[in-house]
Design an enzyme around this catalytic site. Structure first.
Site, PDB file in Angstrom:
ATOM      1  N   HIS A  17       0.841  -1.207   0.000  1.00 45.10           N
ATOM      2  CA  HIS A  17       0.000   0.000   0.000  1.00 45.10           C
ATOM      3  C   HIS A  17       0.872   1.252   0.000  1.00 45.10           C
ATOM      4  O   HIS A  17       0.633   2.195  -0.747  1.00 45.10           O
ATOM      5  CB  HIS A  17      -0.884   0.062   1.253  1.00 45.10           C
ATOM      6  CG  HIS A  17      -1.874  -1.049   1.407  1.00 45.10           C
ATOM      7  ND1 HIS A  17      -2.025  -1.773   2.561  1.00 45.10           N
ATOM      8  CD2 HIS A  17      -2.782  -1.559   0.543  1.00 45.10           C
ATOM      9  CE1 HIS A  17      -2.984  -2.664   2.425  1.00 45.10           C
ATOM     10  NE2 HIS A  17      -3.458  -2.572   1.192  1.00 45.10           N
ATOM     11  N   LYS A  41     -17.533  -7.463   7.100  1.00 45.41           N
ATOM     12  CA  LYS A  41     -16.149  -7.890   7.309  1.00 45.41           C
ATOM     13  C   LYS A  41     -15.802  -7.906   8.782  1.00 45.41           C
ATOM     14  O   LYS A  41     -16.243  -7.039   9.541  1.00 45.41           O
ATOM     15  CB  LYS A  41     -15.189  -6.910   6.605  1.00 45.41           C
ATOM     16  CG  LYS A  41     -14.943  -7.231   5.144  1.00 45.41           C
ATOM     17  CD  LYS A  41     -13.724  -6.477   4.629  1.00 45.41           C
ATOM     18  CE  LYS A  41     -13.465  -6.763   3.166  1.00 45.41           C
ATOM     19  NZ  LYS A  41     -12.314  -6.015   2.651  1.00 45.41           N
ATOM     20  N   ARG A  90      -1.849  -6.511  -8.310  1.00 43.58           N
ATOM     21  CA  ARG A  90      -0.745  -7.453  -8.091  1.00 43.58           C
ATOM     22  C   ARG A  90      -0.773  -8.586  -9.094  1.00 43.58           C
ATOM     23  O   ARG A  90       0.247  -8.997  -9.610  1.00 43.58           O
ATOM     24  CB  ARG A  90      -0.842  -8.058  -6.674  1.00 43.58           C
ATOM     25  CG  ARG A  90      -0.481  -7.109  -5.576  1.00 43.58           C
ATOM     26  CD  ARG A  90      -0.979  -7.588  -4.246  1.00 43.58           C
ATOM     27  NE  ARG A  90      -2.436  -7.487  -4.180  1.00 43.58           N
ATOM     28  CZ  ARG A  90      -3.151  -7.672  -3.093  1.00 43.58           C
ATOM     29  NH1 ARG A  90      -2.553  -8.017  -1.971  1.00 43.58           N
ATOM     30  NH2 ARG A  90      -4.452  -7.533  -3.121  1.00 43.58           N
ATOM     31  N   SER A 128      -2.457  -7.910   3.035  1.00 46.93           N
ATOM     32  CA  SER A 128      -2.872  -7.756   4.441  1.00 46.93           C
ATOM     33  C   SER A 128      -3.377  -9.080   4.992  1.00 46.93           C
ATOM     34  O   SER A 128      -3.177  -9.392   6.168  1.00 46.93           O
ATOM     35  CB  SER A 128      -3.984  -6.708   4.565  1.00 46.93           C
ATOM     36  OG  SER A 128      -3.534  -5.447   4.168  1.00 46.93           O
TER      37      SER A 128
END
Ligand code: ADP
Length: 151
Positions: A17, A41, A90, A128
């Site tokens: 990040h 979440k 990514r 993460s």
């Protein structure tokens, strides 16, 4: 004034990040790191801790601000006059996921443009999710999170 929002969970912020934000800085007048809230979440770190870590990383960087928001990212952008959304890519899986979100956002708010940064290859393995898994088993995550973040 070119304002961009970098939305995410940042649970926790990683070197991946940080790299995207630093690379984007020359392109914008202001980058708002938007910590999104999604009631579906379960977060590892509280919003306060996630925000605190981000502030430590960008202390003294006047163009970077941190805000929390809930609801649609495009609505948050409109509230703060941001016309760009930043995201990182990514893998091809990221691309497929991000493409759908960017196209939905484009449909809802054509005045807001999503800008993608392809990950630095040295950082593309960092997520993460994996950092949280390592923390669950008391592993050392210092290589994956920014130097200012001591977990
Ligand atoms: P979300 O919960 O919305 O996926 P994240 O905090 O996991 O939020 O990620 C925010 C953005 O940062 C996403 O666009 C993600 O693809 C990007 N990102 C995460 N890790 C990396 C990395 N290692 N390199 C580049 N981009 C990354």
């Amino acid at each position: 004034m070119k304002i961009a929002v970098f939305p995410g969970s940042f649970d926790p912020i990683t070197r991946g990040h940080e790299s995207i934000i630093r690379r984007a800085l020359p392109l914008f007048d202001e980058i708002i790191i938007g910590i999104g809230y999604n009631s579906n979440k379960n977060y590892y770190f509280s919003q306060e801790r996630r925000e605190h870590f981000i502030r430590l990383v960008f202390e003294g960087e006047g163009k970077v601000k941190v805000m929390r928001y809930s609801g649609l990212t495009v609505n948050f952008c409109k509230e703060i006059n941001a016309t760009y959304i930043l995201r990182g890519l990514r893998t091809s899986a990221d691309y497929e996921f991000e493409r759908a979100i960017a196209q939905m956002n484009q449909n809802m708010a054509p005045e807001i443009e999503t800008v993608f940064f392809v990950s630095d290859p040295a950082l593309s393995h960092i997520s993460s999710t994996i950092v949280r898994d390592i923390l669950l088993f008391n592993g050392d995550v210092s290589k994956f999170v920014p130097g200012a973040v001591k977990i």
